[in-house]
Enzyme design. Structure first.
Site, PDB file in Angstrom:
ATOM      1  N   TYR A 164       0.810  -1.225   0.000  1.00  0.00           N
ATOM      2  CA  TYR A 164       0.000   0.000   0.000  1.00  0.00           C
ATOM      3  C   TYR A 164       0.840   1.271   0.000  1.00  0.00           C
ATOM      4  O   TYR A 164       1.983   1.272   0.445  1.00  0.00           O
ATOM      5  CB  TYR A 164      -0.970  -0.016   1.186  1.00  0.00           C
ATOM      6  CG  TYR A 164      -1.750  -1.305   1.243  1.00  0.00           C
ATOM      7  CD1 TYR A 164      -2.543  -1.704   0.159  1.00  0.00           C
ATOM      8  CD2 TYR A 164      -1.669  -2.159   2.344  1.00  0.00           C
ATOM      9  CE1 TYR A 164      -3.238  -2.902   0.179  1.00  0.00           C
ATOM     10  CE2 TYR A 164      -2.366  -3.361   2.377  1.00  0.00           C
ATOM     11  CZ  TYR A 164      -3.143  -3.730   1.289  1.00  0.00           C
ATOM     12  OH  TYR A 164      -3.817  -4.917   1.310  1.00  0.00           O
ATOM     13  N   THR A 236      -8.282   0.596  17.702  1.00  0.00           N
ATOM     14  CA  THR A 236      -9.062   0.649  18.940  1.00  0.00           C
ATOM     15  C   THR A 236      -9.874   1.942  19.059  1.00  0.00           C
ATOM     16  O   THR A 236     -10.374   2.260  20.114  1.00  0.00           O
ATOM     17  CB  THR A 236      -8.143   0.503  20.171  1.00  0.00           C
ATOM     18  OG1 THR A 236      -7.210   1.592  20.167  1.00  0.00           O
ATOM     19  CG2 THR A 236      -7.393  -0.809  20.145  1.00  0.00           C
TER      20      THR A 236
END
Ligand SMILES: *[C@@H]1O[C@H](CO)[C@@H](O)[C@H](O)[C@H]1NC(C)=O
Ligand SMILES: *[C@@H]1O[C@H](CO)[C@@H](O)[C@H](O)[C@H]1NC(C)=O
Ligand SMILES: *[C@@H]1O[C@H](CO)[C@@H](O)[C@H](O)[C@H]1NC(C)=O
Length: 327
Positions: A164, A236
């Site tokens: 990427y 998270t």
């Protein structure tokens, strides 16, 4: 309870509409408590639905009896050269971001820090560090060990630079992100690189403030151990993308009372509207469900009493290698 949730949901959707009209950033719209807290992240924004629906979420509580020894796991590798970047009070967290060329030019061009080895099949490039900490010493870390939470946790993030183009591109792609978690324990003497970060806290008192950090060694933040636990999970914070290979190091580093105090003096908002102190910025543990947690700690050989405390992923050897030597 369900009625209440439905009500909150309607309210949030209403707020969301208003927000689109006002063109305010979504980033301002989640918190670590109240009706925009972790239990509601997935309802606030359709793009964050994984926060509620996902089944491979982070953080998790690491239960020693669930650890599987995997002999294929190698030591982690993180480049040790120093890099410069920006430390920012985002209102949600304290983040150190590797300088792009513009920022790094203060200090000349910089070589990216590679993260590889461990459970990783690809080479990753360091992108940023997040700090999670409690407003008191009992809580703060996101990952916990046998239910025990630490006063703080540092998370080092990298993106898969073989597949990427950049971090934001990798966030929602397969094998996109690595998260190296370091648990922080209270001690008298701090890790030296950690001090380079906390020394700047006075300059980022309010949300949106940023300061330049020169010549930080990411590797220098790591505790002195090759042992870790690893599992597949998520970021998270919203959008809770399930693309993170987590590596939790099996030894804490130390942070002093004074450094924790400096962190707890930070505010979430601006000087004219400081809101609440920044802290308690941890997401509660998420269900592990059927995910394995692998480790390179071979309890069989590391335990002095010779008792195996940890099941193993060693497969039974059905085929003995035959001798290929021609006599
Ligand atoms: C580099 O970072 C600075 C500070 O965050 C930012 O203002 C600038 O737009 C960035 N430049 C590029 C090319 O991304
Ligand atoms: C990191 O990986 C890149 C791409 O292979 C390589 O060019 C660079 O030299 C590596 N960095 C270091 C410090 O080894
Ligand atoms: C990241 O890479 C993608 C795909 O190449 C590109 O479209 C995007 O503009 C890049 N984003 C940044 C922040 O550089």
């Amino acid at each position: 309870m369900e009625l209440l949730q439905a009500l909150c949901c309607t309210l949030l959707l209403l707020l969301a509409r208003m927000q689109v009209l006002l063109a305010v950033s979504w980033e301002d719209w989640w918190t670590y408590d109240g009706i925009s807290g972790p239990a509601f992240w997935g309802l606030i924004n359709p793009e964050w639905s994984l926060c509620n629906k996902g089944r491979r979420q982070s953080p998790v509580n690491l239960e020693p009896q669930r650890l599987l020894f995997d002999p294929n796991l190698r030591p982690m590798h993180i480049d040790k050269h120093r890099i410069s970047g920006l430390i920012t009070n985002t209102g949600h967290s304290v983040i150190f971001t590797a300088g792009n060329d513009t920022v790094a030019n203060y200090d000349g061009m910089q070589t990216p820090v590679n993260i590889s080895g461990g459970p990783l099949s690809y080479r990753y490039r360091f992108h940023e560090i997040h700090m999670h900490y409690g407003l008191n010493d009992q809580f703060g870390s996101e990952h916990s060990v046998e239910g025990y939470t630490f006063p703080a946790e540092i998370q080092i993030f990298g993106y898969n630079s073989q597949l990427y183009a950049n971090f934001s591109d990798a966030l929602n792609r397969a094998q996109g992100i690595v998260g190296v978690s370091i648990l922080l324990q209270l001690g008298d003497l701090s890790n030296a690189e950690l001090r380079m970060l906390t020394d700047q806290l006075e300059r980022i008192r309010y949300g949106g403030d940023e300061a330049f950090v020169k010549r930080l060694s990411i590797r220098g933040l790591l505790p002195d151990t090759d042992h870790y636990m690893t599992y597949d999970g998520s970021t998270t914070a919203p959008a809770c993308h399930e693309t993170v290979t987590w590596v939790v190091l099996n030894k804490p580093i130390y942070i002093t009372k004074q450094q924790l105090h400096a962190l707890r003096r930070l505010m979430q908002g601006s000087p004219d509207h400081p809101k609440a102190p920044l802290g308690n910025n941890y997401r509660p543990p998420q269900p592990l469900l059927h995910r394995p947690i692998r480790t390179n700690i071979d309890f069989k050989t590391t335990k002095s009493n010779g008792k195996a405390a940890c099941p193993t992923m060693y497969r039974e050897v059905y085929y003995k290698a035959t001798s290929w030597k021609q006599n």
